[in-house]
Design an enzyme around this catalytic site. Structure first.
Site, mmCIF file in Angstrom:
data_model
loop_
_atom_site.group_PDB
_atom_site.id
_atom_site.type_symbol
_atom_site.label_atom_id
_atom_site.label_comp_id
_atom_site.label_asym_id
_atom_site.label_seq_id
_atom_site.Cartn_x
_atom_site.Cartn_y
_atom_site.Cartn_z
ATOM 1 C CG ASP A 43 -2.093 0.928 1.080
ATOM 2 O OD1 ASP A 43 -2.355 1.383 -0.046
ATOM 3 O OD2 ASP A 43 -2.749 1.223 2.096
ATOM 4 C CG ASN A 91 -8.026 -1.761 -5.130
ATOM 5 O OD1 ASN A 91 -7.137 -2.588 -4.940
ATOM 6 N ND2 ASN A 91 -8.266 -0.799 -4.242
HETATM 7 C C1 IPE Z 1 -5.557 -2.637 -0.165
HETATM 8 O O1 IPE Z 1 -5.191 -1.317 -0.321
HETATM 9 C C2 IPE Z 1 -5.590 -3.305 -1.510
HETATM 10 C C3 IPE Z 1 -4.299 -3.541 -2.133
HETATM 11 C C4 IPE Z 1 -3.134 -3.276 -1.628
HETATM 12 C C5 IPE Z 1 -4.354 -4.153 -3.427
HETATM 13 P P1 IPE Z 1 -6.274 -0.154 -0.471
HETATM 14 O O2 IPE Z 1 -5.500 1.094 -0.644
HETATM 15 O O3 IPE Z 1 -7.249 -0.486 -1.520
HETATM 16 O O4 IPE Z 1 -7.021 -0.208 0.944
HETATM 17 P P2 IPE Z 1 -7.799 0.912 1.733
HETATM 18 O O5 IPE Z 1 -8.785 1.521 0.783
HETATM 19 O O6 IPE Z 1 -6.791 1.914 2.176
HETATM 20 O O7 IPE Z 1 -8.419 0.192 2.887
HETATM 21 C C1 IPE Z 2 -1.496 0.236 -3.344
HETATM 22 O O1 IPE Z 2 -1.296 1.588 -3.386
HETATM 23 C C2 IPE Z 2 -1.733 -0.363 -4.700
HETATM 24 C C3 IPE Z 2 -3.133 -0.760 -4.940
HETATM 25 C C4 IPE Z 2 -4.096 -0.732 -4.079
HETATM 26 C C5 IPE Z 2 -3.447 -1.225 -6.278
HETATM 27 P P1 IPE Z 2 -2.491 2.609 -3.404
HETATM 28 O O2 IPE Z 2 -2.847 2.892 -4.824
HETATM 29 O O3 IPE Z 2 -3.622 2.156 -2.550
HETATM 30 O O4 IPE Z 2 -1.813 3.901 -2.767
HETATM 31 P P2 IPE Z 2 -2.441 4.888 -1.730
HETATM 32 O O5 IPE Z 2 -2.926 4.084 -0.572
HETATM 33 O O6 IPE Z 2 -3.559 5.599 -2.423
HETATM 34 O O7 IPE Z 2 -1.322 5.798 -1.358
HETATM 35 MG MG MG Z 3 -4.061 2.408 -0.605
#
Ligand code: IPE
Ligand code: IPE
Ligand code: MG
Length: 263
Positions: A43, A91
């Protein structure tokens, strides 16, 4: 690709990453109990990009490099299974351009990393609902699976269009069908049976779950499988997460006392 080139590829990475201290670090960690299965919620890609004034997708691109480094680190250490949460069932709520970009990454990873994964004897698989993915993404996954099917080393699983609740509902539907059709006795459905109906059927439960980016939550990841996993959180954003930080998490894991409810 021809054999010597493969060997050179792996040898080259060994040279670039395995310095003397790195080798010692690995050696020391290997003396302690290693987690059989490490699962990671990668993340912070978006925030990493934003802090640099770049579009979110630039963070995903940088995150892919971290995937490469952490896969190497886990493999060098001798971890049996590494699972990377790459795209959740939630997502899809993101802007279309970002979703499209993410769906293109398996194809790109295939082009850039397949040879090294094969040379490392790594088996690639996917956890999640494949049917809803664009055909080019499914195609890349199929090629990954086929090219690494006979490999006997680390199992690298990408949780893609993965949601733990969806996974459990899917498992339950299968079980209900079998009970209704008389193939299965209700009483035969115990924890082990249910576990075998999940995407992770042939994987050990994660011993260690890592989440980067400072968020301290599970976000619908392996709710069943994480029942007794050790959890490790860091504020570091995924694109900045390093091999040494991964080793730090393993080191921390080795200091934990796992009791499973006993004393
Ligand atoms: C969890 O991260 C999903 C992945 C790393 C693929 P998110 O960024 O989607 O989670 P939330 O929204 O912060 O809970
Ligand atoms: C994790 O990074 C990757 C996926 C969930 C696909 P994020 O895209 O959630 O990055 P933040 O949390 O918005 O910084
Ligand atoms: Mg994230």
């Amino acid at each position: 690709m021809i054999h010597w080139l493969k060997k050179w590829l792996v040898g080259y990475h060994r040279e670039t990453e395995k310095t003397g201290t790195d080798r010692e670090r690995i050696h020391t960690l290997q003396k302690g109990p290693l987690p059989r299965h490490v699962a990671i919620i990668m993340d912070g890609n978006g925030r990493w990009a934003k802090s640099r004034g770049m579009p979110r997708v630039a963070g995903h691109r940088a995150g892919m490099k971290t995937v490469r480094h952490i896969t190497r680190a886990a493999d060098d250490l001798g971890i049996e299974a590494l699972t990377l949460y790459s795209f959740s069932t939630e997502n899809w709520k993101r802007p279309k351009e970002e979703v499209n970009y993410l769906m293109g990454l398996p194809g790109e990873f295939l082009r850039t990393d397949l040879d090294e994964l094969v040379a490392r004897n790594i088996r690639v698989r996917m956890l999640g609902e494949e049917d809803q993915l664009p055909s080019h993404t499914r195609d890349a996954i199929m090629k990954f699976k086929e090219a690494t099917r006979d490999n006997t080393g680390m199992i690298l699983s990408f949780a893609l269009n993965y949601g733990s609740r969806a996974e459990m509902i899917r498992a339950m539907h299968g079980i209900i069908d079998d009970v209704i059709s008389g193939k299965l006795e209700k009483e035969a459905v115990d924890e082990e049976y249910f576990g075998r109906a999940l995407y992770t059927a042939d994987l050990p439960e994660p011993d260690l779950m890592i989440r980067t980016s400072g968020e301290v939550r599970i976000s619908n990841f392996m709710l069943w499988q994480l029942a007794y996993s050790e959890l490790w959180f860091t504020d570091v954003l995924w694109p900045d997460f390093t091999r040494e930080m991964f080793f730090e998490a393993i080191d921390d894991f080795q200091r934990r006392s796992r009791r499973y409810g006993a004393v």
